[in-house]
Design an enzyme around this catalytic site. Structure first.
Site, PDB file in Angstrom:
ATOM      1  N   GLY A 264      35.633  94.742  56.802  1.00 62.41           N
ATOM      2  CA  GLY A 264      35.543  93.300  57.039  1.00 62.41           C
ATOM      3  C   GLY A 264      34.181  93.027  57.678  1.00 62.41           C
ATOM      4  O   GLY A 264      33.801  93.706  58.650  1.00 62.41           O
TER       5      GLY A 264
ATOM      6  N   ARG B  20      27.019 100.737  54.844  1.00 62.99           N
ATOM      7  CA  ARG B  20      27.520  99.894  53.738  1.00 62.99           C
ATOM      8  C   ARG B  20      26.462  98.826  53.451  1.00 62.99           C
ATOM      9  O   ARG B  20      25.847  98.300  54.393  1.00 62.99           O
ATOM     10  CB  ARG B  20      28.879  99.244  54.074  1.00 62.99           C
ATOM     11  CG  ARG B  20      30.038 100.244  54.054  1.00 62.99           C
ATOM     12  CD  ARG B  20      31.387  99.553  54.157  1.00 62.99           C
ATOM     13  NE  ARG B  20      31.827  99.000  52.881  1.00 62.99           N
ATOM     14  CZ  ARG B  20      32.919  98.227  52.744  1.00 62.99           C
ATOM     15  NH1 ARG B  20      33.636  97.905  53.803  1.00 62.99           N
ATOM     16  NH2 ARG B  20      33.266  97.768  51.563  1.00 62.99           N
TER      17      ARG B  20
ATOM     18  N   GLN C 241      43.581  95.684  50.405  1.00 65.73           N
ATOM     19  CA  GLN C 241      43.480  95.044  51.727  1.00 65.73           C
ATOM     20  C   GLN C 241      44.558  93.972  51.896  1.00 65.73           C
ATOM     21  O   GLN C 241      45.032  93.713  53.000  1.00 65.73           O
ATOM     22  CB  GLN C 241      42.102  94.391  51.900  1.00 65.73           C
ATOM     23  CG  GLN C 241      40.956  95.337  52.149  1.00 65.73           C
ATOM     24  CD  GLN C 241      40.284  95.775  50.865  1.00 65.73           C
ATOM     25  OE1 GLN C 241      40.874  95.724  49.785  1.00 65.73           O
ATOM     26  NE2 GLN C 241      39.058  96.223  50.953  1.00 65.73           N
TER      27      GLN C 241
ATOM     28  N   ASP D   2      31.079  88.079  52.667  1.00 65.69           N
ATOM     29  CA  ASP D   2      30.269  89.197  53.165  1.00 65.69           C
ATOM     30  C   ASP D   2      28.795  88.828  53.244  1.00 65.69           C
ATOM     31  O   ASP D   2      28.034  89.440  53.990  1.00 65.69           O
ATOM     32  CB  ASP D   2      30.461  90.429  52.281  1.00 65.69           C
ATOM     33  CG  ASP D   2      31.821  91.044  52.559  1.00 65.69           C
ATOM     34  OD1 ASP D   2      32.821  90.549  51.994  1.00 65.69           O
ATOM     35  OD2 ASP D   2      31.887  91.978  53.373  1.00 65.69           O
TER      36      ASP D   2
ATOM     37  N   ASN E 282      31.788  88.179  48.129  1.00 64.50           N
ATOM     38  CA  ASN E 282      33.044  88.524  48.829  1.00 64.50           C
ATOM     39  C   ASN E 282      33.784  89.554  47.985  1.00 64.50           C
ATOM     40  O   ASN E 282      33.327  89.949  46.905  1.00 64.50           O
ATOM     41  CB  ASN E 282      33.883  87.269  49.075  1.00 64.50           C
ATOM     42  CG  ASN E 282      35.043  87.534  50.028  1.00 64.50           C
ATOM     43  OD1 ASN E 282      34.857  88.132  51.077  1.00 64.50           O
ATOM     44  ND2 ASN E 282      36.245  87.127  49.662  1.00 64.50           N
ATOM     45  N   LYS E 283      34.922  89.969  48.468  1.00 59.28           N
ATOM     46  CA  LYS E 283      35.712  91.028  47.820  1.00 59.28           C
ATOM     47  C   LYS E 283      35.898  90.782  46.323  1.00 59.28           C
ATOM     48  O   LYS E 283      36.150  89.648  45.911  1.00 59.28           O
ATOM     49  CB  LYS E 283      37.070  91.107  48.533  1.00 59.28           C
ATOM     50  CG  LYS E 283      38.044  92.140  48.041  1.00 59.28           C
ATOM     51  CD  LYS E 283      37.465  93.524  47.959  1.00 59.28           C
ATOM     52  CE  LYS E 283      36.866  94.016  49.258  1.00 59.28           C
ATOM     53  NZ  LYS E 283      36.058  95.259  49.096  1.00 59.28           N
TER      54      LYS E 283
HETATM   55  O1  MRU Z   1      35.578  96.101  51.649  1.00 60.54           O
HETATM   56  P1  MRU Z   1      36.006  95.268  52.822  1.00 60.54           P
HETATM   57  O2  MRU Z   1      37.444  95.409  53.158  1.00 60.54           O
HETATM   58  O3  MRU Z   1      35.090  95.453  53.998  1.00 60.54           O
HETATM   59  O4  MRU Z   1      35.781  93.779  52.313  1.00 60.54           O
HETATM   60  C1  MRU Z   1      36.104  92.722  53.175  1.00 60.54           C
HETATM   61  C2  MRU Z   1      35.930  91.375  52.553  1.00 60.54           C
HETATM   62  O5  MRU Z   1      35.481  91.239  51.433  1.00 60.54           O
HETATM   63  C3  MRU Z   1      36.246  90.197  53.410  1.00 60.54           C
HETATM   64  O6  MRU Z   1      36.717  89.135  52.643  1.00 60.54           O
HETATM   65  C4  MRU Z   1      34.976  89.748  54.148  1.00 60.54           C
HETATM   66  O7  MRU Z   1      34.327  90.838  54.735  1.00 60.54           O
HETATM   67  C5  MRU Z   1      35.275  88.740  55.172  1.00 60.54           C
HETATM   68  S1  MRU Z   1      36.186  89.435  56.540  1.00 60.54           S
HETATM   69  C6  MRU Z   1      36.348  88.208  57.692  1.00 60.54           C
END
Ligand code: MRU
Length: 358
Positions: free
Chosen positions: A63, A102, A209, A250, A260-261
């Protein structure tokens, strides 16, 4: 696996702010191991920047805001371990290791940049140890405050007759932030004010997630949640009770594009087709005004095993080729509102972004 020892105390449920997954203990950083949820609540105690970088890469903590906060504490750990003669170089090397963990969430680089500015003002290792710790704690506290402010701003644009349902993707809750959550913070506030009927949570393939974290977090906090396969989103929208899709981010670029995801872009297309609002909720630490558009955002690709198997269970032929981008970019034209702690940008574009972030 990160180099760590295990801390024993359980995750603290906090119905108001959500289950926080980051604890700073002064001499070590404790992280709730999100790879094991919902089956097991295990805390890891980390005492080096390298262990924090490994934990970010391996998804112990994930996140965007939580990654930035953890990296800031990683810098503090580096300062604690730095040699007296070459403390500045030691800390700089640790920051480079953290920066390589990352690539997509800009909060990581934002936090490291802020820590670097503090470091530049320090004249001794003792001063660095003390001032970097203060700065990391500030980053952590500011993130929680931003989430609470964003929930206030978001509700001002949700004028639909209540109660209504919303759909979310990935995990954007207390687990992903300094507490309360971004998109899940808005959902938490809808629930607190009696405006939420139900949250549909996409399971969020491939890392899950949504099912492993969002469903766990919301159930724990008493917020009505229904889990769905990602492919069910269009059908859920067609049924009519979902009024908003609410997601985190992100990285947000100068024209309002949002990384974003993976799967977020598909939801934005579906929401537009069904006439449903699409809201992105993220703190200003997620905004990257140095990039003109989402095309310039580095998109992380992770190992094919994340798609071929769940934990160690095979779901596909062992050697099948896999494309596993873990983020996508939603063009600004598909977004109805970007909510930050500085305010709301409706129908985002360069002008709207510059108004708050220029
Ligand atoms: O791969 P992750 O679990 O780090 O991805 C997280 C996301 O895409 C979230 O939507 C984003 O980081 C916002 S978290 C408040």
């Amino acid at each position: 696996m990160p180099d760590s020892s295990q801390a024993t105390s359980p995750a603290e449920p906090n119905r108001a702010l959500g289950t926080v997954a980051i604890r700073w203990q002064g001499h070590c950083l404790e992280l709730l191991d999100q790879r094991l949820l919902p089956g097991e609540e295990r805390w890891l105690a980390l005492d080096s920047a390298a262990a924090v970088a490994d934990s970010i890469r391996d998804m112990v903590v994930r996140g965007a805001p939580a990654i930035g906060i953890s990296a800031a504490y990683g810098v503090v750990l580096a300062a604690r371990q730095a040699g007296i003669d070459r403390w500045r170089e030691d800390i700089a090397e640790a920051m480079a290791v953290l920066a390589g963990s990352r690539p997509t969430a800009v909060n990581l680089f934002w936090a490291l940049n802020r820590m670097e500015q503090v470091l530049d003002r320090c004249a001794s290792v003792d001063q660095a140890r003390q001032q970097l710790a203060t700065a990391a704690e500030q980053i952590h506290a500011e993130d929680l405050a931003a989430n609470l402010a964003m929930a206030d701003h978001a509700l001002s644009v949700m004028t639909e007759e209540a109660p209504f349902s919303v759909l979310t993707h990935c995990n954007t809750g207390a687990l992903a932030t300094g507490g309360y959550g971004t998109a899940l913070g808005v959902i938490r506030r809808l629930h607190e004010t009696g405006r939420l009927h139900r949250v549909y949570a996409d399971e969020t393939r491939p890392w899950l997630q949504g099912s492993r974290l969002t469903a766990w977090e919301l159930e724990r906090d008493g917020i009505p949640v229904t889990l769905n396969a990602d492919g069910a989103a269009a059908w859920i929208m067609a049924r009519g009770d979902v009024k908003w899709v609410i997601v985190g981010a992100d990285r947000i670029t100068a024209n309002g594009d949002v990384a974003n995801k993976i799967g977020t872009y598909s939801l934005a297309v579906l929401a537009r087709h069904h006439g449903i609002g699409f809201m992105v909720v993220a703190p200003s630490s997620t905004v990257d005004m140095s990039l003109d558009s989402g095309q310039a955002i580095p998109i992380e690709e992770r190992e094919g095993t994340e798609v071929r198997q769940v934990r160690s269970e095979a779901l596909a032929p062992e050697g099948v080729a896999v494309f596993n981008p873990v983020f996508d970019v939603t063009p600004a034209t598909l977004i109805d509102a970007i909510v930050t702690e500085r305010g709301v940008i409706e129908r985002p574009d360069c002008e709207g972004m510059a108004r708050l972030f220029g």
